[in-house]
Design a protein around this motif. Structure first.
Motif, PDB file in Angstrom:
ATOM      1  N   VAL A 174     -15.477 -18.370  -2.810  1.00 21.06           N
ATOM      2  CA  VAL A 174     -15.847 -17.374  -3.809  1.00 21.06           C
ATOM      3  C   VAL A 174     -14.645 -17.149  -4.718  1.00 21.06           C
ATOM      4  O   VAL A 174     -13.524 -16.989  -4.235  1.00 21.06           O
ATOM      5  N   ARG A 175     -14.876 -17.137  -6.015  1.00 19.59           N
ATOM      6  CA  ARG A 175     -13.802 -16.930  -6.990  1.00 19.59           C
ATOM      7  C   ARG A 175     -13.886 -15.501  -7.525  1.00 19.59           C
ATOM      8  O   ARG A 175     -14.934 -15.058  -7.972  1.00 19.59           O
ATOM      9  N   ILE A 176     -12.747 -14.795  -7.460  1.00 18.45           N
ATOM     10  CA  ILE A 176     -12.680 -13.422  -7.962  1.00 18.45           C
ATOM     11  C   ILE A 176     -11.481 -13.305  -8.909  1.00 18.45           C
ATOM     12  O   ILE A 176     -10.576 -14.147  -8.865  1.00 18.45           O
ATOM     13  N   PRO A 177     -11.440 -12.263  -9.732  1.00 19.35           N
ATOM     14  CA  PRO A 177     -10.263 -12.059 -10.586  1.00 19.35           C
ATOM     15  C   PRO A 177      -9.006 -11.888  -9.728  1.00 19.35           C
ATOM     16  O   PRO A 177      -9.038 -11.227  -8.681  1.00 19.35           O
ATOM     17  N   ALA A 178      -7.906 -12.491 -10.163  1.00 18.49           N
ATOM     18  CA  ALA A 178      -6.669 -12.511  -9.369  1.00 18.49           C
ATOM     19  C   ALA A 178      -6.090 -11.128  -9.133  1.00 18.49           C
ATOM     20  O   ALA A 178      -5.427 -10.904  -8.120  1.00 18.49           O
ATOM     21  N   ASP A 179      -6.335 -10.189 -10.014  1.00 17.52           N
ATOM     22  CA  ASP A 179      -5.730  -8.864  -9.868  1.00 17.52           C
ATOM     23  C   ASP A 179      -6.587  -7.901  -9.041  1.00 17.52           C
ATOM     24  O   ASP A 179      -6.287  -6.719  -8.962  1.00 17.52           O
ATOM     25  N   THR A 180      -7.616  -8.399  -8.398  1.00 22.52           N
ATOM     26  CA  THR A 180      -8.514  -7.556  -7.606  1.00 22.52           C
ATOM     27  C   THR A 180      -7.950  -7.345  -6.203  1.00 22.52           C
ATOM     28  O   THR A 180      -7.550  -8.298  -5.546  1.00 22.52           O
ATOM     29  N   GLU A 181      -7.932  -6.088  -5.765  1.00 23.22           N
ATOM     30  CA  GLU A 181      -7.618  -5.807  -4.364  1.00 23.22           C
ATOM     31  C   GLU A 181      -8.917  -5.985  -3.602  1.00 23.22           C
ATOM     32  O   GLU A 181      -9.910  -5.329  -3.896  1.00 23.22           O
ATOM     33  N   TRP A 182      -8.922  -6.871  -2.619  1.00 20.10           N
ATOM     34  CA  TRP A 182     -10.163  -7.270  -1.977  1.00 20.10           C
ATOM     35  C   TRP A 182     -10.041  -7.236  -0.466  1.00 20.10           C
ATOM     36  O   TRP A 182      -8.954  -7.206   0.099  1.00 20.10           O
ATOM     37  N   PHE A 183     -11.189  -7.260   0.169  1.00 17.75           N
ATOM     38  CA  PHE A 183     -11.271  -7.453   1.613  1.00 17.75           C
ATOM     39  C   PHE A 183     -12.631  -8.076   1.900  1.00 17.75           C
ATOM     40  O   PHE A 183     -13.513  -8.101   1.035  1.00 17.75           O
ATOM     41  N   ILE A 184     -12.783  -8.592   3.111  1.00 14.37           N
ATOM     42  CA  ILE A 184     -14.038  -9.233   3.491  1.00 14.37           C
ATOM     43  C   ILE A 184     -14.842  -8.260   4.332  1.00 14.37           C
ATOM     44  O   ILE A 184     -14.326  -7.678   5.287  1.00 14.37           O
ATOM     45  N   GLN A 185     -16.102  -8.092   3.953  1.00 16.91           N
ATOM     46  CA  GLN A 185     -17.037  -7.320   4.759  1.00 16.91           C
ATOM     47  C   GLN A 185     -18.055  -8.290   5.323  1.00 16.91           C
ATOM     48  O   GLN A 185     -18.256  -9.383   4.777  1.00 16.91           O
ATOM     49  N   GLU A 186     -18.693  -7.873   6.420  1.00 17.93           N
ATOM     50  CA  GLU A 186     -19.683  -8.757   7.018  1.00 17.93           C
ATOM     51  C   GLU A 186     -20.757  -7.958   7.730  1.00 17.93           C
ATOM     52  O   GLU A 186     -20.555  -6.811   8.101  1.00 17.93           O
ATOM     53  N   TYR A 187     -21.894  -8.586   7.853  1.00  6.41           N
ATOM     54  CA  TYR A 187     -22.963  -8.066   8.685  1.00  6.41           C
ATOM     55  C   TYR A 187     -23.469  -9.229   9.510  1.00  6.41           C
ATOM     56  O   TYR A 187     -23.927 -10.234   8.955  1.00  6.41           O
ATOM     57  N   ASP A 188     -23.319  -9.123  10.813  1.00  9.19           N
ATOM     58  CA  ASP A 188     -23.808 -10.135  11.741  1.00  9.19           C
ATOM     59  C   ASP A 188     -23.230 -11.521  11.423  1.00  9.19           C
ATOM     60  O   ASP A 188     -23.906 -12.532  11.559  1.00  9.19           O
ATOM     61  N   GLY A 189     -21.978 -11.541  10.955  1.00 13.96           N
ATOM     62  CA  GLY A 189     -21.306 -12.801  10.663  1.00 13.96           C
ATOM     63  C   GLY A 189     -21.462 -13.289   9.240  1.00 13.96           C
ATOM     64  O   GLY A 189     -20.725 -14.156   8.790  1.00 13.96           O
ATOM     65  N   ASN A 190     -22.446 -12.770   8.506  1.00 12.86           N
ATOM     66  CA  ASN A 190     -22.644 -13.140   7.112  1.00 12.86           C
ATOM     67  C   ASN A 190     -21.673 -12.299   6.280  1.00 12.86           C
ATOM     68  O   ASN A 190     -21.721 -11.081   6.329  1.00 12.86           O
ATOM     69  N   GLU A 191     -20.811 -12.949   5.521  1.00 11.64           N
ATOM     70  CA  GLU A 191     -19.697 -12.252   4.865  1.00 11.64           C
ATOM     71  C   GLU A 191     -19.855 -12.200   3.344  1.00 11.64           C
ATOM     72  O   GLU A 191     -20.551 -13.014   2.755  1.00 11.64           O
ATOM     73  N   TRP A 192     -19.149 -11.235   2.748  1.00 12.65           N
ATOM     74  CA  TRP A 192     -19.016 -11.149   1.296  1.00 12.65           C
ATOM     75  C   TRP A 192     -17.657 -10.533   0.993  1.00 12.65           C
ATOM     76  O   TRP A 192     -17.052  -9.882   1.833  1.00 12.65           O
ATOM     77  N   VAL A 193     -17.188 -10.764  -0.224  1.00 10.69           N
ATOM     78  CA  VAL A 193     -15.915 -10.207  -0.670  1.00 10.69           C
ATOM     79  C   VAL A 193     -16.213  -8.895  -1.371  1.00 10.69           C
ATOM     80  O   VAL A 193     -17.075  -8.832  -2.249  1.00 10.69           O
TER      81      VAL A 193
END
Length: 159
Positions: free
Chosen positions: A132-151
């Motif tokens: 997944v490509r996000i803007p470089a200046d974004t503070e991010w973390f990974i969330q998940e539900y039942d192993g399916n993840e998103w940024v």
């Protein structure tokens, strides 16, 4: 000659200048090219996530390739029973400690390139990896539900 002065090496000055000239179009409407240009100047960050229920994991070949490309010395030892070794492969040890690919930073450039190059061959047993490509200046973390993840973008939270 530019109509404004800025330090040629100062990134924020370039963004400010771009914003000054592209923020509002001549018709008073927001210029759609503004956000695209600002993101182009700031750059992007690639992050590996798991895109199915199950959980993040690398194949044994991808784990070994990551260690070798990252120049991390490792050893392998057989598991206690032969059937487990046949199914899961040997344990990987780094500094005489069991190592797990889940400890790799998801924005690690070696990890990103491996997933892009190997495709399905990089997937662990219950994983379908995606970059997944996000803007470089974004503070991010990974969330998940039942192993399916998103940024997700980090923001303030109170309880």
């Amino acid at each position: 000659m530019l109509p404004v002065s800025f330090c040629p090496t100062c990134f924020s000055c370039m963004c400010d200048m771009a914003a000054q000239y592209l923020d509002i179009g001549e018709d008073g409407e927001p210029n759609t090219q503004h956000d695209e240009l600002i993101q182009h100047l700031k750059g992007f960050k690639d992050i590996v996530i798991n895109n199915c229920h199950g959980g993040f994991g690398l194949s044994r070949d991808a784990e070994i390739a990551w260690l070798e490309r990252s120049e991390i010395p490792y050893t392998t030892v057989s598991r206690d029973d032969r059937h487990s070794t046949d199914r899961w492969g040997p344990h990987i040890l780094v500094n005489n400690q069991h190592w797990n690919s889940k400890d790799i930073a998801r924005d690690d450039p070696v990890l990103v390139s491996l997933v892009q190059e190997l495709g399905k061959a990089s997937y662990g047993e219950h994983a379908r990896l995606k970059v997944v490509r996000i803007p470089a200046d974004t503070e991010w973390f990974i969330q998940e539900y039942d192993g399916n993840e998103w940024v997700a973008e980090a923001h303030r939270t109170w309880k």
